[in-house]
Design an enzyme around this catalytic site. Structure first.
Site, PDB file in Angstrom:
ATOM      1  N   LYS A   1     -19.250 -20.137  40.066  1.00  0.00           N
ATOM      2  CA  LYS A   1     -19.505 -21.114  41.126  1.00  0.00           C
ATOM      3  C   LYS A   1     -18.146 -21.640  41.571  1.00  0.00           C
ATOM      4  CE  LYS A   1     -22.336 -24.895  42.681  1.00  0.00           C
ATOM      5  NZ  LYS A   1     -21.328 -25.783  43.268  1.00  0.00           N
TER       6      LYS A   1
ATOM      7  N   SER B   1     -28.541 -24.758  49.815  1.00  0.00           N
ATOM      8  CA  SER B   1     -27.727 -24.909  48.612  1.00  0.00           C
ATOM      9  C   SER B   1     -28.562 -24.458  47.426  1.00  0.00           C
ATOM     10  CB  SER B   1     -27.258 -26.342  48.463  1.00  0.00           C
ATOM     11  OG  SER B   1     -28.372 -27.180  48.386  1.00  0.00           O
TER      12      SER B   1
ATOM     13  N   CYS C   1      22.229 -38.899  27.209  1.00  0.00           N
ATOM     14  CA  CYS C   1      20.851 -39.378  27.019  1.00  0.00           C
ATOM     15  C   CYS C   1      20.097 -38.418  26.100  1.00  0.00           C
ATOM     16  CB  CYS C   1      20.153 -39.483  28.370  1.00  0.00           C
ATOM     17  SG  CYS C   1      18.439 -40.032  28.226  1.00  0.00           S
TER      18      CYS C   1
HETATM   19  S1  IVH Z   1     -25.215 -18.914  46.543  1.00  0.00           S
HETATM   20  C1  IVH Z   1     -29.059 -19.621  48.838  1.00  0.00           C
HETATM   21  N1  IVH Z   1     -23.158 -18.372  44.995  1.00  0.00           N
HETATM   22  O1  IVH Z   1     -22.303 -23.782  45.865  1.00  0.00           O
HETATM   23  C2  IVH Z   1     -27.937 -19.593  47.878  1.00  0.00           C
HETATM   24  N2  IVH Z   1     -23.172 -20.443  46.134  1.00  0.00           N
HETATM   25  O2  IVH Z   1     -25.246 -25.237  46.505  1.00  0.00           O
HETATM   26  C3  IVH Z   1     -26.671 -19.949  48.526  1.00  0.00           C
HETATM   27  N3  IVH Z   1     -21.155 -21.787  45.755  1.00  0.00           N
HETATM   28  O3  IVH Z   1     -21.911 -25.020  48.737  1.00  0.00           O
HETATM   29  C4  IVH Z   1     -25.535 -20.221  47.644  1.00  0.00           C
HETATM   30  N4  IVH Z   1     -20.138 -20.379  44.408  1.00  0.00           N
HETATM   31  O4  IVH Z   1     -20.852 -22.751  48.801  1.00  0.00           O
HETATM   32  C5  IVH Z   1     -23.732 -19.278  45.820  1.00  0.00           C
HETATM   33  N5  IVH Z   1     -21.379 -17.736  43.637  1.00  0.00           N
HETATM   34  C6  IVH Z   1     -21.943 -18.629  44.453  1.00  0.00           C
HETATM   35  C7  IVH Z   1     -21.332 -19.835  44.773  1.00  0.00           C
HETATM   36  C8  IVH Z   1     -21.969 -20.734  45.611  1.00  0.00           C
HETATM   37  C9  IVH Z   1     -20.051 -21.541  45.021  1.00  0.00           C
HETATM   38  C10 IVH Z   1     -21.361 -23.020  46.522  1.00  0.00           C
HETATM   39  C11 IVH Z   1     -21.889 -22.819  47.897  1.00  0.00           C
HETATM   40  C12 IVH Z   1     -22.707 -24.027  48.150  1.00  0.00           C
HETATM   41  C13 IVH Z   1     -23.063 -24.472  46.788  1.00  0.00           C
HETATM   42  C14 IVH Z   1     -24.499 -24.119  46.523  1.00  0.00           C
END
Ligand code: IVH
Length: 703
Positions: A122, A83, A457
């Site tokens: 994100k 993550s 009404c």
């Molecule tokens: S990169 C090693 N990019 O956010 C890096 N993650 O903690 C891997 N997520 O559950 C993640 N949008 O599913 C990345 N544009 C984005 C993202 C993204 C959502 C989520 C991902 C993970 C959490 C990261």
């Protein structure tokens, strides 16, 4: 805090976080908002940082939480799914701090150039690993604990957006694409509407979903792919897992993250357009602000943006710390879910008489605004969620969707007796509409209570007048929404018959109403007086009486008084009239104030021809023929006609072409790559034609 107290609190936080992580990741049923989870998590992190001896290997801070649900095959990820660090400082300083950290790690000084970043959204869904071998999708797996996830290939195959085969003649031998499965907000609202309808029909195992992310997670981990297929899932790619043979020795692997996303898009994978390559902290701050400003307008939820060092070689130099890469960070926005206290429940009367329970909340800052009211949808929903006055509830506000109470935060220590009473709408209102005091009612098989006051009404006045004036009803030229707002808000009319007593002087006193428009409206009102019984009946807005039923009733009975006096049994003799319609007509005319309005309308001079009626309904002309007066919307690219040519043909046949789809649209003509207009048409149940169907329709017209 004393030493033993730190130890006790750390243990308590570990247990709490574990329990909430299980509810969230495994059961897809969170008990607290994300922001609250983050707060507890950070509290534990802070204690562990200050007291390293309290750190435990099984602490949620030490690993990616999650788990494998019984029933799915476990998949060991070739490359762990980690993550990213979350920057919870939602101010620009959050971006500045990340840039400073990266520069420090790389030992850069102020004299060095700004770092280039790929900035993206994100997405608020769940992480997915898609494995393509020789260009073919062979496996889809959830993140699970980061090392081992669940094989959900069958369910992911139901997502039309995800290509089963990469668009490439020379695909890599192995390409793992990582991205987010999510549900669009409009799809989510429609899904919950459907769920509410199922529940209302007595479906036992159905529930509504708390938010799009939980609905998506539930669908992905649904053991029955047929059910998963009914959930409207979408996907965005944002990264890679294992890669083999993308060119010789992966030499074709793009050198930057942004180029990588372009390459994934070229393979046919969905990649969001809302991304940018920016320079340094300033660029990050600009992106954060720009996306923040349009967050509400996005069709899906995001909880922040993600910054990634763009150069993949630099990413490698930066490397990882335990569970997170040093080259990426998630920069959050204010949460779209918050906890607050439910102070009371009001009941609102909608434009169609629907009674909606509305939560009165202790004001709370959520999704960028302060919210003090939120919808509770209907009585059943309140009871199912067991929401009671005095409870702490979770409020969600995302996009332009109205704020909702999604659930109760249960205090495990509170005894049953200390909570408020279960909600009972009928009892609360003493059986009467809070606006007009007419009786309220709920039809069998429906969840909504309604005011039966209808035309009388005040809450329903505007809607009733607009319906009455509509093209298919009394067809009053020049009486649209804005004017109705002015007439009602200005106190000029309270009832339908009063429409016909408006004078030139009163109208001219209205804002932006010139002599000419006033005269036109009066002429329109006058012209509408000569109508048909079917139109008049339809115009009254009796529940369940559409245009066709109104015509059937008119033809069958021939005279209004016969309809007013008809028993339910007599009404049932009419073609296509069932018990619901019969009951609705009967109860409408049983109300003295409705009869009074009908009398007054007759008194102002509304007339139609009356006949003897017919017990056997004559066959009706089919609805489709006739282009004159119909409204068309064109979308996508038609195979042979240009947009202008199509427009010309429609207009030549007497139709009208407009730019956007609404309830008033009769047909949507859709070609290749039709977009949201087509979605809207389907949503509203509007007939969709392709080019050949359009040509056939126009042909009929000429013939
Ligand atoms: S990169 C090693 N990019 O956010 C890096 N993650 O903690 C891997 N997520 O559950 C993640 N949008 O599913 C990345 N544009 C984005 C993202 C993204 C959502 C989520 C991902 C993970 C959490 C990261």
């Amino acid at each position: 805090m004393s030493e033993p107290e730190h130890a006790r609190r750390a243990a308590e936080l570990r247990a709490l976080l574990q329990q909430h992580a299980h509810s969230y990741y495994v059961l897809d049923a969170p008990q607290i908002p994300d922001a609250e989870y983050d707060r507890l998590f950070q509290e534990l992190e802070a204690i562990e940082a200050a007291h390293p001896e309290l750190r435990r290997d099984d602490s949620p801070t030490q690993r990616v939480v999650g788990g494998v649900l019984d029933g799915f095959v476990a998949v060991r990820h070739a490359v762990p799914m980690l993550s990213i660090r979350t920057e919870t400082d939602t101010e620009p300083s959050g971006a500045v701090a990340f840039d400073a950290r990266v520069r420090r790690e790389l030992a850069l000084t102020d004299a060095d150039l700004p770092i280039e970043y790929a900035a993206e959204l994100k997405f608020d869904g769940l992480a997915m690993n898609l494995r393509y071998e020789s260009g073919v999708l062979v496996q889809a797996a959830t993140r699970g604990d980061g090392e081992t996830g669940e094989d959900v290939t069958q369910n992911i195959r139901t997502i039309a957006q995800i290509p089963r085969r990469l668009h490439s003649d020379t695909p890599p031998a192995v390409l793992e694409v990582r991205g987010e499965v999510y549900i669009r907000r409009d799809d989510f609202e429609a899904l919950n509407e459907r769920q509410r309808a199922l529940i209302a029909q007595g479906a036992k195992n159905e529930k509504t979903f708390v938010n799009p992310r939980n609905a998506a997670a539930g669908a992905v981990r649904q053991l029955d792919p047929a059910i998963a297929a009914k959930r409207p899932l979408s996907f965005f790619a944002y990264g890679l897992g294992e890669v083999q043979g993308w060119g010789v020795d992966n030499a074709a692997l793009p050198a930057t993250h942004s180029a990588l996303l372009d390459a994934l898009a070229a393979f046919g994978l969905p990649v969001s357009d809302e991304r940018a390559v920016v320079q340094g902290a300033e660029g990050l701050v600009g992106f954060h602000a720009a996306i923040g400003a349009k967050r509400d307008a996005l069709p899906f939820d995001i909880d922040g943006v993600v910054y990634k060092v763009n150069d993949r070689a630099l990413q490698q130099r930066l490397g990882f710390v335990t569970r997170e890469p040093r080259w990426a960070v998630a920069h959050k926005y204010p949460a779209q879910e918050q906890m607050t206290k439910l102070l009371g429940i009001d009941i609102q009367v909608g434009r169609t008489g629907k009674l909606t329970p509305v939560a009165k909340l202790e004001p709370v800052f959520v999704g960028g605004t302060t919210v003090s009211n939120a919808t509770l949808h209907n009585e059943d929903e309140v009871r199912r969620k067991d929401v009671r006055v005095g409870d702490t509830v979770i409020v969600r506000r995302a996009g332009d969707v109205i704020p909702q109470v999604v659930g109760v935060v249960h205090d495990p220590l509170a005894a049953e007796g200390t909570r408020g009473e279960p909600f009972d709408l009928y009892q609360r209102l003493g059986g009467q509409c809070p606006v007009c005091s007419s009786p309220i009612g709920r039809e069998e098989g429906e969840v909504d209570w309604r005011c039966t006051g209808g035309l009388t009404c005040p809450a329903q006045r505007k809607e009733a007048i607009l319906h009455f004036a509509g093209r298919r009803a009394m067809d009053i030229e020049g009486l649209g929404d804005k004017l109705v707002d002015q007439l009602v808000d200005g106190g000029l009319i309270r009832t339908l018959p009063e429409l016909y007593t408006l004078g030139l002087d009163k109208l001219c006193a209205l804002d932006r109403m010139g002599d000419k428009s006033a005269a036109n409206l009066l002429a329109g009102l006058d012209a509408s007086k000569r109508t048909t019984l079917g139109r008049f009946l339809y115009a009254l807005g009796i529940r369940h009486i559409g245009e066709t039923t109104a015509k059937d009733l008119a033809r069958h009975f021939g005279q209004l008084d016969r309809i007013i006096e008809a028993t339910e049994a007599q009404l049932l003799e009419v073609n296509d009239v069932g018990p619901v319609v019969a009951h609705s007509v009967r109860s409408f005319f049983d109300q003295p104030h409705h009869r009074e309005i009908v009398e007054q309308l007759r008194a102002v001079g509304i007339t139609w021809e009356e006949t003897e009626g017919t017990a056997v309904a004559a066959p009706e002309a089919t609805g489709i023929a006739g282009v004159t007066g119909k409204t068309f919307v064109l979308t996508g690219t038609l195979p042979t006609l240009t947009r202008d040519a199509a427009k010309e043909l429609i207009e030549a046949a007497g139709g009208k072409v407009t730019g956007s789809v609404s309830k008033k649209t009769n047909y949507v003509v859709a070609g290749a790559e039709a977009g949201s207009k087509l979605d809207k048409a389907n949503e509203l149940g509007i007939a969709v034609l392709d080019e050949s169907a359009l040509l056939a329709l126009l042909q009929d017209q000429v013939a």
